[in-house]
Motif scaffolding. Structure first.
Motif, PDB file in Angstrom:
ATOM      1  N   HIS A  58       0.809  -1.226   0.000  1.00 18.11           N
ATOM      2  CA  HIS A  58       0.000   0.000   0.000  1.00 18.11           C
ATOM      3  C   HIS A  58       0.836   1.267   0.000  1.00 18.11           C
ATOM      4  O   HIS A  58       0.294   2.362  -0.047  1.00 18.11           O
TER       5      HIS A  58
ATOM      6  N   SER B 165       0.266   4.040  -2.584  1.00 17.01           N
ATOM      7  CA  SER B 165      -0.924   4.866  -2.388  1.00 17.01           C
ATOM      8  C   SER B 165      -0.681   5.933  -1.321  1.00 17.01           C
ATOM      9  O   SER B 165      -1.072   7.089  -1.471  1.00 17.01           O
TER      10      SER B 165
ATOM     11  N   THR C 236       1.540   8.589  -2.843  1.00 18.60           N
ATOM     12  CA  THR C 236       0.816   9.492  -3.733  1.00 18.60           C
ATOM     13  C   THR C 236       0.116  10.575  -2.921  1.00 18.60           C
ATOM     14  O   THR C 236       0.203  11.768  -3.224  1.00 18.60           O
TER      15      THR C 236
END
Lengths: 461, 214
Positions: B101, B104, B107
């Motif tokens: 993860h 993510s 980001t």
């Protein structure tokens, strides 16, 4: 509560701004502005000149169109028709400003509408700035940090909003400064009030707030704020040493268990953690009718204040084995039978302002040093004598009882004190030499009487 | 009078992000209290901690926002990114999903912070070597590719925890020194705090009555 901004549930409360009236004196006119967010409403008053100043700053800082504000008028600005017209123009002006600037209300507009008093962002920014400037000084001071439930509520709600910590852009107003402070502060006083906040309809007694970020709290005071509105007690109870809840408690368990109902298993084992560090508990000025069994969770309490409640007796105090000071003044207590079976090592007991007619129940509280039983129904010297011979008694307060009217009241009481008469002070007064002499005579007479009885009973045998 | 712990010249804002249960709160606790919190409850919304550290002779206060890892708090936690000077991005070396993860989280961090925000990747629970699910090498490679600083730590033993927080601060301080971080920008996450007056509490204490000698 009032806030301009997004929140987690995409809540969009209706926001309105109106000018609901004017106040005129012979010099100028004041406009009454009413701001409503959801069902919260507050009012602020401003003259035209204030609008003018506001507008100048908005033109400068937010590039607002210069022509939006209705123009100044030098003459004839006191006529009714003019004021009516201007009222509606100014209202339209404010509505336009808020419509365009609602996403990021500029500081000048926020302070014009007194957001610092009534709106979540305004209130928290104001707190943040104060704590940025004075936080470290406040932390070094011994006085508690005083806040209102409205401030705590605003902080709690602000932390739920998906907005940057420093939405205003001014680093001094970053809510990080509040958290920085509250995670370290040791003494907190929550000063509630039953009155509405300022010109608003905000009722502080209805506001809930969370204390779980107060991680170093040792001392919590609260006034006029029901404990059911205080969240996060589970967290602060680990560090609290002193707690004072006034006008906010109906049962001790409301605080100690904080809403928990299943706290004991069937065999009586306690399932929740104790208040390990609590040594002083002040539950005065509440409406407590009885001391419930939840006090076993505060076993280290040494000082307990239950004055100004509605107690008729004492129960469950046997759990408080460290208790040395107990204030039960101004309750409805009539008698305390065998108090020594309920409380052990008590040194100071205040029973003033109750309905006691006898002190018999206190006759075996051998550790007692100070006893205050002012303003009770004690009428007979015989009902008082039980405490006079307690081995450690030093201060006895009996004023405001019918027994004060008894002839030679002081000497009669002092006589009962036996050998300790020199150490005892009655009603804050040490016995005078004259009283001591009288007492000595009375004691001698009594002794000889007793001897006589003994001799008589001896000869009879 | 030494103002003691209250004297510092900078405030750095940190955030700690990462999946649920990777040990964010434990890292914070270890760093601020130097203790391991064995049964740490799930963070509701946000936790907070501060500590004053020293970098190149400068006292710096770290204000650390420890966010909730649970998805349902994501909207709120995102709001804390803005204005962070340092972001500690944490995964659990024993659970590959938490590592997967990371892109993510990264980001989010890149989008919501400013370009100068120092992002530090932490592989937590390094004490559980036997259960390792993510190798040091691959994480190191991920960090290098994305320009992140990287360490494996253990909130339990305290291993490397101090370094992760301090190295981040050093990097931020370096950015200030070489001018790449503008102190005056509201979103820099750094505040310069002018030294507090020598005796800040004297005015408060002055009225203490010493009693009259006459």
């Amino acid at each position: 509560m009032a806030h301009f901004g997004k929140d987690v549930d995409n809540f969009s409360a209706t926001r309105t701004i109106r000018i609901v009236g004017v106040e005129t004196n012979d010099k100028f006119t004041t406009y009454i502005i009413e701001i409503a967010v959801g069902h919260y409403v507050w009012r602020v008053k401003h003259r035209y000149n204030d609008f003018h100043d506001l507008h100048n700053q908005l033109v400068y800082s937010c590039k607002v169109d210069k022509c939006l504000l209705p123009p100044k008028k030098m003459f004839g600005n006191q006529s009714d028709t003019f004021i009516k017209k201007r009222q509606s123009d100014l209202e339209a002006y404010l509505q336009t400003m808020l419509y365009y600037l609602a996403h990021k209300v500029p500081p000048v507009l926020a302070s014009f509408l007194q957001f610092d008093k009534y709106e979540i962002h305004g209130i928290t920014q104001c707190m943040a700035e104060e704590l940025y400037n004075r936080g470290d000084i406040l932390l070094q001071s011994r006085d508690p940090y005083v806040v209102t439930p409205l401030q705590l509520y605003s902080l709690t709600e602000r932390l739920k909003l998906p907005e940057p910590t420093c939405e205003s852009g001014d680093v001094k107003k970053d809510i990080g400064h509040i958290l920085d402070f509250i995670t370290r502060v040791k003494c907190l006083k929550v000063a509630g009030s039953r009155e509405r906040v300022g010109t608003s309809n905000i009722d502080m007694t209805q506001l809930k707030f969370d204390l779980s970020l107060f991680k170093s709290l040792q001392c919590l005071e609260s006034e006029c704020c029901h404990v059911s509105n205080i969240l996060g007690i589970e967290t602060v109870k680990e560090t609290l040493e002193k707690v004072s809840i006034q006008q906010g408690l109906t049962n001790i368990r409301d605080l100690v268990l904080n809403g928990l109902t299943q706290w004991k298993s069937e065999d009586g084992t306690v399932l929740v953690t104790q208040w390990e560090n609590l040594v002083e508990a002040d539950f005065s000025r509440n409406s407590i009718r009885e001391i419930d069994d939840s006090v076993q969770l505060i076993p280290r309490v040494e000082v307990l204040d239950l004055s100004h409640n509605r107690l008729t007796g004492v129960q469950h105090l046997n759990w408080l084995s460290q208790l040395t000071q107990l204030d039960l003044s101004n309750n409805q207590i009539k008698d305390l039978e065998n108090l020594h079976t309920k409380i052990g090592n008590l040194k100071i007991l205040n029973l003033a302002g109750n309905k006691m007619d006898s002190l018999k129940g206190l006759s075996k509280l051998f550790s007692l040093e100070t006893l205050d039983v002012r303003n009770n129904n004690l009428a007979q010297v015989e009902e008082v004598q039980y405490v006079c011979c307690l081995p450690c008694i030093e201060n006895l307060y009996l004023e405001g009882n019918p027994v004060n009217q008894v002839l030679d009241y002081r000497t009669k009481i002092l006589e009962q004190c036996g050998d300790r008469v020199l150490e005892v002070s009655l009603d804050d007064l040490k016995p005078s030499q004259k009283e001591l002499d009288t007492v000595a005579v009375l004691q001698a007479i009594r002794k000889s009487k007793e001897n006589k009885v003994k001799i008589q009973s001896g000869t009879r045998k | 009078m030494a103002a003691g712990p209250y004297n510092y010249s900078y405030i750095f804002k940190y955030i700690i992000i990462g999946d649920m249960g990777v040990g964010k709160s434990c890292l914070l606790h270890q760093f601020t209290e130097k203790k391991f919190m064995a049964d740490c409850p799930h963070t509701i919304g946000v936790e907070f901690g501060t500590r004053i550290i020293e970098v190149s002779g400068q006292k710096i206060k770290l204000q650390i926002w420890d966010t909730a890892g649970q998805e349902r708090f994501r909207a709120v936690t995102r709001s804390y990114y803005r204005g962070a000077a340092g972001a500690l991005m944490v995964y659990d070396i024993t659970r590959r999903s938490t590592y997967n993860h990371l892109s993510s989280w990264l980001t989010d961090a890149r989008n919501l912070t400013n370009p100068n925000t120092v992002i530090f990747l932490i592989g937590n629970k390094s004490d559980l070597e036997a259960q390792r699910d993510v190798t040091y090498e691959e994480a190191k490679q991920f960090a290098d590719e994305n320009g992140l600083m990287f360490l494996e730590c253990s909130a339990k033993t305290g291993d490397n925890v101090e370094d992760a927080f301090l190295d981040t601060a050093k990097k931020i301080y370096q950015n200030i020194q070489d001018g790449s971080l503008d102190l005056n920008a509201a979103e820099s996450g750094v505040q310069h705090k002018p030294a507090t007056p020598r005796n800040p509490i004297n005015t408060d204490q002055a009225p203490i009555d010493k009693g009259c000698a006459c």
